[in-house]
Design a protein around this motif. Structure first.
Motif, PDB file in Angstrom:
ATOM      1  N   SER A  29       0.829  -1.217   0.000  1.00 19.30           N
ATOM      2  CA  SER A  29       0.000   0.000   0.000  1.00 19.30           C
ATOM      3  C   SER A  29       0.860   1.262   0.000  1.00 19.30           C
ATOM      4  CB  SER A  29      -0.938   0.001   1.213  1.00 19.30           C
ATOM      5  OG  SER A  29      -0.199   0.104   2.418  1.00 19.30           O
ATOM      6  N   CYS A  30       2.129   1.134   0.352  1.00 23.41           N
ATOM      7  CA  CYS A  30       3.047   2.287   0.336  1.00 23.41           C
ATOM      8  C   CYS A  30       3.269   2.799  -1.082  1.00 23.41           C
ATOM      9  CB  CYS A  30       4.392   1.917   0.956  1.00 23.41           C
ATOM     10  SG  CYS A  30       4.350   1.679   2.746  1.00 23.41           S
ATOM     11  N   MET A  31       2.995   1.951  -2.084  1.00 27.14           N
ATOM     12  CA  MET A  31       3.221   2.355  -3.478  1.00 27.14           C
ATOM     13  C   MET A  31       2.334   3.529  -3.853  1.00 27.14           C
ATOM     14  SD  MET A  31       5.144   1.638  -6.015  1.00 27.14           S
ATOM     15  CE  MET A  31       5.283   2.041  -7.755  1.00 27.14           C
ATOM     16  N   SER A  32       1.092   3.513  -3.373  1.00 26.60           N
ATOM     17  CA  SER A  32       0.175   4.607  -3.714  1.00 26.60           C
ATOM     18  C   SER A  32       0.649   5.931  -3.138  1.00 26.60           C
ATOM     19  CB  SER A  32      -1.242   4.289  -3.212  1.00 26.60           C
ATOM     20  OG  SER A  32      -1.244   4.152  -1.801  1.00 26.60           O
ATOM     21  N   LEU A  33       1.382   5.885  -2.018  1.00 28.13           N
ATOM     22  CA  LEU A  33       1.938   7.096  -1.427  1.00 28.13           C
ATOM     23  C   LEU A  33       3.193   7.532  -2.168  1.00 28.13           C
ATOM     24  CD1 LEU A  33       1.584   6.126   2.359  1.00 28.13           C
ATOM     25  CD2 LEU A  33       0.088   7.632   1.040  1.00 28.13           C
ATOM     26  N   ALA A  34       4.011   6.563  -2.578  1.00 27.64           N
ATOM     27  CA  ALA A  34       5.268   6.877  -3.261  1.00 27.64           C
ATOM     28  C   ALA A  34       5.039   7.501  -4.630  1.00 27.64           C
ATOM     29  CB  ALA A  34       6.115   5.618  -3.398  1.00 27.64           C
ATOM     30  N   VAL A  35       4.041   7.001  -5.380  1.00 32.48           N
ATOM     31  CA  VAL A  35       3.835   7.502  -6.742  1.00 32.48           C
ATOM     32  C   VAL A  35       3.314   8.935  -6.752  1.00 32.48           C
ATOM     33  CG1 VAL A  35       3.483   5.227  -7.784  1.00 32.48           C
ATOM     34  CG2 VAL A  35       1.519   6.476  -6.854  1.00 32.48           C
ATOM     35  N   LYS A  36       2.827   9.424  -5.613  1.00 34.26           N
ATOM     36  CA  LYS A  36       2.403  10.821  -5.547  1.00 34.26           C
ATOM     37  C   LYS A  36       3.603  11.760  -5.645  1.00 34.26           C
ATOM     38  CE  LYS A  36       0.075  10.927  -1.684  1.00 34.26           C
ATOM     39  NZ  LYS A  36      -0.774  11.450  -0.596  1.00 34.26           N
ATOM     40  N   HIS A  37       4.778  11.250  -5.301  1.00 28.34           N
ATOM     41  CA  HIS A  37       5.969  12.098  -5.248  1.00 28.34           C
ATOM     42  C   HIS A  37       7.036  11.709  -6.271  1.00 28.34           C
ATOM     43  CE1 HIS A  37       4.600  13.752  -1.380  1.00 28.34           C
ATOM     44  NE2 HIS A  37       4.294  12.511  -1.043  1.00 28.34           N
ATOM     45  N   LEU A  38       7.063  10.448  -6.687  1.00 29.07           N
ATOM     46  CA  LEU A  38       8.228   9.952  -7.411  1.00 29.07           C
ATOM     47  C   LEU A  38       7.932   9.374  -8.788  1.00 29.07           C
ATOM     48  CD1 LEU A  38       9.965   8.016  -4.480  1.00 29.07           C
ATOM     49  CD2 LEU A  38      10.481  10.331  -5.279  1.00 29.07           C
ATOM     50  N   LYS A  39       8.936   9.489  -9.648  1.00 31.09           N
ATOM     51  CA  LYS A  39       9.021   8.755 -10.907  1.00 31.09           C
ATOM     52  C   LYS A  39      10.331   7.981 -10.857  1.00 31.09           C
ATOM     53  CE  LYS A  39       6.651  12.501 -13.359  1.00 31.09           C
ATOM     54  NZ  LYS A  39       6.750  13.522 -14.419  1.00 31.09           N
ATOM     55  N   SER A  40      10.474   6.997 -11.720  1.00 32.77           N
ATOM     56  CA  SER A  40      11.667   6.145 -11.639  1.00 32.77           C
ATOM     57  C   SER A  40      12.953   6.945 -11.836  1.00 32.77           C
ATOM     58  CB  SER A  40      11.584   5.010 -12.667  1.00 32.77           C
ATOM     59  OG  SER A  40      11.421   5.526 -13.983  1.00 32.77           O
ATOM     60  N   GLU A  41      12.896   7.997 -12.703  1.00 34.37           N
ATOM     61  CA  GLU A  41      14.112   8.782 -12.960  1.00 34.37           C
ATOM     62  C   GLU A  41      14.521   9.647 -11.772  1.00 34.37           C
ATOM     63  OE1 GLU A  41      10.782  10.978 -15.340  1.00 34.37           O
ATOM     64  OE2 GLU A  41      11.292   8.922 -14.727  1.00 34.37           O
ATOM     65  N   TYR A  42      13.676   9.766 -10.746  1.00 35.24           N
ATOM     66  CA  TYR A  42      14.037  10.552  -9.568  1.00 35.24           C
ATOM     67  C   TYR A  42      15.121   9.859  -8.729  1.00 35.24           C
ATOM     68  CZ  TYR A  42      10.005  13.688 -10.189  1.00 35.24           C
ATOM     69  OH  TYR A  42       9.118  14.609 -10.674  1.00 35.24           O
ATOM     70  N   PHE A  43      15.212   8.535  -8.868  1.00 35.53           N
ATOM     71  CA  PHE A  43      16.242   7.798  -8.151  1.00 35.53           C
ATOM     72  C   PHE A  43      17.592   8.018  -8.836  1.00 35.53           C
ATOM     73  CE2 PHE A  43      12.307   5.777  -7.009  1.00 35.53           C
ATOM     74  CZ  PHE A  43      12.479   5.394  -5.683  1.00 35.53           C
ATOM     75  N   PHE A  44      18.645   8.132  -8.038  1.00 42.79           N
ATOM     76  CA  PHE A  44      19.975   8.375  -8.596  1.00 42.79           C
ATOM     77  C   PHE A  44      20.643   7.085  -9.070  1.00 42.79           C
ATOM     78  CE2 PHE A  44      24.619   8.874  -7.911  1.00 42.79           C
ATOM     79  CZ  PHE A  44      24.860   9.831  -8.894  1.00 42.79           C
ATOM     80  N   LEU A  45      20.567   6.035  -8.261  1.00 40.22           N
ATOM     81  CA  LEU A  45      21.219   4.781  -8.605  1.00 40.22           C
ATOM     82  C   LEU A  45      20.420   4.038  -9.675  1.00 40.22           C
ATOM     83  CD1 LEU A  45      22.161   3.622  -4.990  1.00 40.22           C
ATOM     84  CD2 LEU A  45      23.575   4.847  -6.633  1.00 40.22           C
ATOM     85  N   PRO A  46      21.076   3.618 -10.754  1.00 43.52           N
ATOM     86  CA  PRO A  46      20.368   2.944 -11.856  1.00 43.52           C
ATOM     87  C   PRO A  46      19.587   1.711 -11.412  1.00 43.52           C
ATOM     88  CG  PRO A  46      22.562   3.584 -12.562  1.00 43.52           C
ATOM     89  CD  PRO A  46      22.494   3.857 -11.084  1.00 43.52           C
ATOM     90  N   GLU A  47      20.174   0.915 -10.462  1.00 39.24           N
ATOM     91  CA  GLU A  47      19.452  -0.275 -10.016  1.00 39.24           C
ATOM     92  C   GLU A  47      18.166   0.094  -9.286  1.00 39.24           C
ATOM     93  OE1 GLU A  47      23.076  -0.002  -7.108  1.00 39.24           O
ATOM     94  OE2 GLU A  47      22.613   0.496  -9.193  1.00 39.24           O
ATOM     95  N   HIS A  48      18.187   1.233  -8.573  1.00 34.06           N
ATOM     96  CA  HIS A  48      16.973   1.694  -7.895  1.00 34.06           C
ATOM     97  C   HIS A  48      15.936   2.187  -8.908  1.00 34.06           C
ATOM     98  CE1 HIS A  48      19.324   2.444  -3.879  1.00 34.06           C
ATOM     99  NE2 HIS A  48      19.170   1.165  -4.169  1.00 34.06           N
ATOM    100  N   GLN A  49      16.397   2.833  -9.963  1.00 32.33           N
ATOM    101  CA  GLN A  49      15.486   3.267 -11.031  1.00 32.33           C
ATOM    102  C   GLN A  49      14.769   2.075 -11.641  1.00 32.33           C
ATOM    103  OE1 GLN A  49      17.605   5.550 -13.967  1.00 32.33           O
ATOM    104  NE2 GLN A  49      18.105   7.224 -12.552  1.00 32.33           N
ATOM    105  N   GLN A  50      15.538   0.992 -11.900  1.00 34.95           N
ATOM    106  CA  GLN A  50      14.958  -0.192 -12.541  1.00 34.95           C
ATOM    107  C   GLN A  50      13.999  -0.919 -11.604  1.00 34.95           C
ATOM    108  OE1 GLN A  50      18.876  -1.732 -13.562  1.00 34.95           O
ATOM    109  NE2 GLN A  50      18.345  -1.671 -15.737  1.00 34.95           N
ATOM    110  N   ILE A  51      14.342  -0.986 -10.314  1.00 33.02           N
ATOM    111  CA  ILE A  51      13.449  -1.648  -9.356  1.00 33.02           C
ATOM    112  C   ILE A  51      12.138  -0.884  -9.239  1.00 33.02           C
ATOM    113  CG2 ILE A  51      13.118  -2.199  -6.910  1.00 33.02           C
ATOM    114  CD1 ILE A  51      16.125  -2.811  -6.763  1.00 33.02           C
ATOM    115  N   PHE A  52      12.212   0.449  -9.127  1.00 34.82           N
ATOM    116  CA  PHE A  52      10.981   1.236  -8.996  1.00 34.82           C
ATOM    117  C   PHE A  52      10.152   1.156 -10.272  1.00 34.82           C
ATOM    118  CE2 PHE A  52       8.383   5.115  -8.857  1.00 34.82           C
ATOM    119  CZ  PHE A  52       7.837   4.986  -7.581  1.00 34.82           C
TER     120      PHE A  52
END
Length: 454
Positions: A29-52
């Motif tokens: 359920s945390c995903m619905s809160l995260a998508v209000k603020h984030l897109k995958s490109e907001y993460f700095f580390l490439p592996e984090h971008q791909q996971i998100f």
């Protein structure tokens, strides 16, 4: 996932990125809160971008669960090269979260670091572009202002989006807003003319609306009426750019319309005691109105856009008129110049996500068209791009304007105040004609039907 060699000069917070992803793995359920603020490109580390990004694809697939198994599987399907390492790292992420209750705070930290990296990159771009041979300062400033504005509005450039995502996240969301208690915040701004609103559903965001007419038909008066209705009646923030009249003249017309005092008396000063009282009452109506006037001449569309951006939260822009707008670029002829201007006007409406209303003068084609002088789209002067770029095109037409061509007995039958507002193009609906009454001594238009019902 193996550690890579990153540029440590760029700001990022590894723990915040891990905590966002770990929180989602622990509690989907945390995903619905995260998508209000984030897109995958907001993460700095490439592996984090791909996971998100994998989590987001699962989230958009209704009914699918987000956990370490489904995320690892999605990564493998996407062609990620180190699937085995990814599975181990995903398990570690779930174990590294202090508390899922703080997921929004973690997301805000990730977003803030992304903005700081973006500002650093923009600063470097400004240095590079400004140092280049033949650098154009105006273009660099315009580009920088646009990027900053887009960043504030959360409109960073992104790739194509799947239709399903647009329907679920945009169309459905907008329909819910239009059926909520706050419906008035999302529908088009009412024009104050009931039947016109039925045709065009008000002044809608990102629309370029053109008001065309021959000289002395009342373009400026109608535009000011719209400005009054937007700012005074609907309590919206409106900027009126007049390239033909001064701010003083515009204010006099607005006061004449509101007070019912003949506009000529603002030039002669011959006001009665009662009219002075009415003038004071009319002025008080405008004291708190968010209506801003600009009489800067030789202004360009990028300059207007820059002014509106800096003002913040503007709901509507009205420009009087197209023929006096200066081009921001050198062109070979007037047709090319107008083409550039109308494209810039449409881009201004789209980029700022507000309605832009612009008056335009019609060609003399209406004069020599036999019995019917009613304007047509082909009468727009100087460029076919005007018709092409505008979402809505309206014409003002008054039969009395051509009364001299009629026999004397016919002239007496013509209603001098009757005006037709012809909706000739409407990208969002039907076309038609709205009948208005023009009170010329008060420089105002009145609709026969004033109710808004759609």
């Amino acid at each position: 996932m193996p550690e890579n060699n990153y540029n440590t000069m760029l700001p990022y917070n590894r723990e915040a990125e891990q905590s966002v992803l770990g929180s989602i793995l622990i509690d989907a359920s945390c995903m619905s809160l995260a998508v209000k603020h984030l897109k995958s490109e907001y993460f700095f580390l490439p592996e984090h971008q791909q996971i998100f990004a994998s989590m987001l694809s699962i989230y958009n697939d209704k009914g699918a669960a987000i956990d370490h198994i489904t995320v690892a599987n999605a990564l493998e399907k996407s062609g990620y090269s180190d699937a085995a390492g990814a599975r181990n790292y995903i398990i570690q992420l779930a174990q590294s979260v202090p508390s899922t209750a703080n997921v929004e705070k973690y997301a805000e930290i990730v977003k803030e670091q992304y903005y700081l990296r973006t500002l650093i990159q923009m600063s470097q771009d400004i240095i590079d572009n400004s140092s280049a041979t033949g650098a154009d300062a105006k273009l660099i400033m315009e580009s920088t202002e646009q990027k900053l504005y887009d960043m504030r509005q959360g409109k960073e450039a992104s790739g194509p989006r799947k239709l399903r995502e647009v329907i679920v996240n945009d169309v459905y969301d907008n329909l819910k807003k239009l059926n909520s208690e706050n419906k008035e915040d999302y529908i088009g701004i009412p024009t104050g003319f009931g039947l016109l609103d039925k045709y065009i559903t008000g002044l809608n965001k990102s629309d370029l609306v053109l008001i065309g007419a021959r000289p002395a038909m009342g373009k400026t008066s109608f535009a000011l009426n719209l400005a009054h209705n937007v700012s005074v009646v609907q309590h919206k923030k409106c900027v009126f750019f007049s390239l033909e009249m001064t701010n003083n003249q515009l204010a006099e017309r607005l006061l004449a319309s509101q007070s019912g005092i003949e506009s000529r008396k603002f030039r002669t000063g011959e006001l009665t005691d009662d009219e002075w009282v009415r003038l004071g009452n009319a002025a008080s109506v405008f004291y708190d109105a968010e209506l801003y006037l600009s009489d800067a001449s030789a202004i360009t569309v990028p300059e207007m856009k820059s002014i509106v951006r800096r003002m913040r939260d503007v709901d509507c822009v009205i420009i009087d008129y197209l023929g006096l707008i200066s081009s921001a670029e050198r062109t070979e002829n007037r047709v090319q110049e107008v083409t550039k201007i109308t494209k810039n006007l449409k881009m201004m409406a789209k980029d700022l996500n507000i309605p832009v209303v612009c008056c335009a003068q019609l060609s003399r084609g209406t004069e020599g068209r036999g019995k019917s002088h009613r304007p047509q789209l082909s009468d727009l002067r100087e460029s076919g791009s005007i018709e092409q770029d505008a979402d809505i095109v309206m014409f003002l037409y008054r039969e009395e304007y051509y009364s001299a061509e009629q026999p004397e007995d016919k002239q007496e039958e013509i209603d001098k105040d009757k005006t037709e507002l012809i909706v000739a193009k409407n990208r969002h609906g039907s076309t038609g004609t709205v009948e208005l009454i023009f009170d010329r001594e008060f420089t105002r238009f009145r609709a026969i039907e004033n109710a808004r019902d759609f």
